[in-house]
Design an enzyme around this catalytic site. Structure first.
Site, PDB file in Angstrom:
ATOM      1  N   ASP A 154       9.049  42.217  33.516  1.00 28.10           N
ATOM      2  CA  ASP A 154       8.707  43.386  32.713  1.00 28.10           C
ATOM      3  C   ASP A 154       9.568  43.293  31.451  1.00 28.10           C
ATOM      4  O   ASP A 154      10.514  42.496  31.385  1.00 28.10           O
ATOM      5  CB  ASP A 154       9.046  44.648  33.519  1.00 28.10           C
ATOM      6  CG  ASP A 154       9.111  45.898  32.664  1.00 28.10           C
ATOM      7  OD1 ASP A 154       8.120  46.192  31.974  1.00 28.10           O
ATOM      8  OD2 ASP A 154      10.167  46.567  32.660  1.00 28.10           O
ATOM      9  N   ASP A 210      10.401  46.393  28.672  1.00 31.78           N
ATOM     10  CA  ASP A 210      11.234  47.546  28.311  1.00 31.78           C
ATOM     11  C   ASP A 210      12.041  48.055  29.504  1.00 31.78           C
ATOM     12  O   ASP A 210      11.469  48.407  30.531  1.00 31.78           O
ATOM     13  CB  ASP A 210      10.346  48.665  27.758  1.00 31.78           C
ATOM     14  CG  ASP A 210       9.758  48.281  26.408  1.00 31.78           C
ATOM     15  OD1 ASP A 210       8.521  48.209  26.303  1.00 31.78           O
ATOM     16  OD2 ASP A 210      10.539  48.015  25.465  1.00 31.78           O
TER      17      ASP A 210
HETATM   18  C1  XBP Z   1       7.379  50.488  28.594  1.00 37.40           C
HETATM   19  C2  XBP Z   1       6.347  51.338  27.984  1.00 37.40           C
HETATM   20  C3  XBP Z   1       6.004  51.158  26.535  1.00 37.40           C
HETATM   21  C4  XBP Z   1       7.198  51.554  25.671  1.00 37.40           C
HETATM   22  C5  XBP Z   1       6.752  51.875  24.247  1.00 37.40           C
HETATM   23  O1  XBP Z   1       6.766  49.244  28.767  1.00 37.40           O
HETATM   24  O2  XBP Z   1       5.734  52.134  28.671  1.00 37.40           O
HETATM   25  O3  XBP Z   1       4.916  52.006  26.238  1.00 37.40           O
HETATM   26  O4  XBP Z   1       7.783  52.743  26.196  1.00 37.40           O
HETATM   27  O5  XBP Z   1       6.143  50.730  23.699  1.00 37.40           O
HETATM   28  P1  XBP Z   1       7.219  48.221  29.983  1.00 37.40           P
HETATM   29  P2  XBP Z   1       4.737  50.874  22.886  1.00 37.40           P
HETATM   30  O6  XBP Z   1       8.352  48.882  30.776  1.00 37.40           O
HETATM   31  O7  XBP Z   1       5.973  48.018  30.793  1.00 37.40           O
HETATM   32  O8  XBP Z   1       7.691  46.984  29.271  1.00 37.40           O
HETATM   33  O9  XBP Z   1       4.905  52.053  21.937  1.00 37.40           O
HETATM   34  O10 XBP Z   1       4.570  49.559  22.184  1.00 37.40           O
HETATM   35  O11 XBP Z   1       3.717  51.106  23.964  1.00 37.40           O
HETATM   36 MG    MG Z   2       9.947  48.736  32.027  1.00 41.15          MG
END
Ligand code: XBP
Ligand code: MG
Length: 257
Positions: A16, A18
């Protein structure tokens, strides 16, 4: 009769982004607030409100959810999708600046584990709901030019119809890796991500992050504070690190059986 126990070899590791590769959500939150100010909106997402809004994955979906919840009168507007898309583009440009500044470090153990996988011919994948360009910028800034090429699949954003917690993005990544779910593992940080991976039939290690400390990680094979380094040992809150101080290939393979 002796039952032969074959140790499974790890074929692929899917990360993953973020909260897992880096603690990026605070930069996302500040980028959203920058976009709101720049577009003359009196919206402000505090850390408490953002913690609630993170239940909805995808930046555009999160803005839409915020409107539904706090400004339902705006939903009548028939140009709302275009408005949200342009607002999200402003936010993404600001987030790229934050990533490119190099001020968002990789979490402990991420670079070490990616390099170990790369050296051991374990295929690497990304499965994220964030925007594809965010992933490329993060990987190239933090792992070096060309690093995104180490990944056999980068499944991001709208590549699938339904974002996490739906399993679509992990089904897609597994298909692109032509992997057997029994020899693949996932590294995640959130409840939505865990649900998505488990529903795709994938065992998952959770590295708890800034916004996910209160999440439900039922079903995870291992829950740790981070992947660890030799001088920064990891601590498990669910499952066992055996005698390991950090997550490495041998410990990951022990989770496959
Ligand atoms: C985390 C999310 C993303 C980010 C914001 O993604 O839900 O939406 O919060 O990024 P993950 P965007 O944990 O699956 O990596 O504004 O580009 O969506
Ligand atoms: Mg994440």
């Amino acid at each position: 009769m002796q039952i032969l126990q074959f140790d499974l070899k790890l074929a692929a590791l899917i990360f993953d982004v973020d909260g897992t590769i880096a603690e990026t959500e605070e930069a996302h939150r500040q980028s959203f607030n920058h976009a709101f100010r720049q577009e003359g909106l009196n919206w402000y997402w505090s850390t408490e409100l953002y913690n609630e809004l993170l239940a909805v994955t995808g930046g555009q979906e999160r803005i839409r959810h915020y409107l539904d919840r706090y400004s339902p009168e705006l939903n009548a507007s028939d140009c709302l999708p275009e408005f949200i898309e342009s607002l999200h583009q402003v936010k993404t440009r600001k987030f790229h600046e934050a990533l490119s500044s190099g001020k968002i470090p990789l979490r402990p153990g991420v670079k070490r584990l990616i390099q170990e996988m790369h050296g051991a011919d374990v295929r690497l994948g990304i499965a994220t709901t964030t925007t594809h360009s965010n992933v490329i910028t993060l990987l190239e800034t933090s792992l070096g030019p060309g690093a995104s090429g180490w990944f056999d699949v980068i499944a991001a954003g709208d590549v699938v119809p339904r974002k996490k917690p739906a399993p679509d993005v992990y089904h897609y990544a597994l298909q692109e890796l032509s992997g057997d779910p029994d020899t693949c593992l996932v590294i995640e940080d959130s409840q939505n991500g865990l649900r998505s991976a488990l529903d795709a039939g994938l065992k998952t290690v959770i590295t708890v992050s800034q916004y996910t400390r209160t999440h439900d990680f039922s079903g995870a094979s291992l829950v740790v504070d981070h992947l660890g380094e030799s001088d920064t040992p990891a601590t498990a809150s669910k499952g066992s690190l055996n005698t390991n101080r950090f997550i490495d290939l041998s410990l990951l393979e022990s989770l496959l059986t």
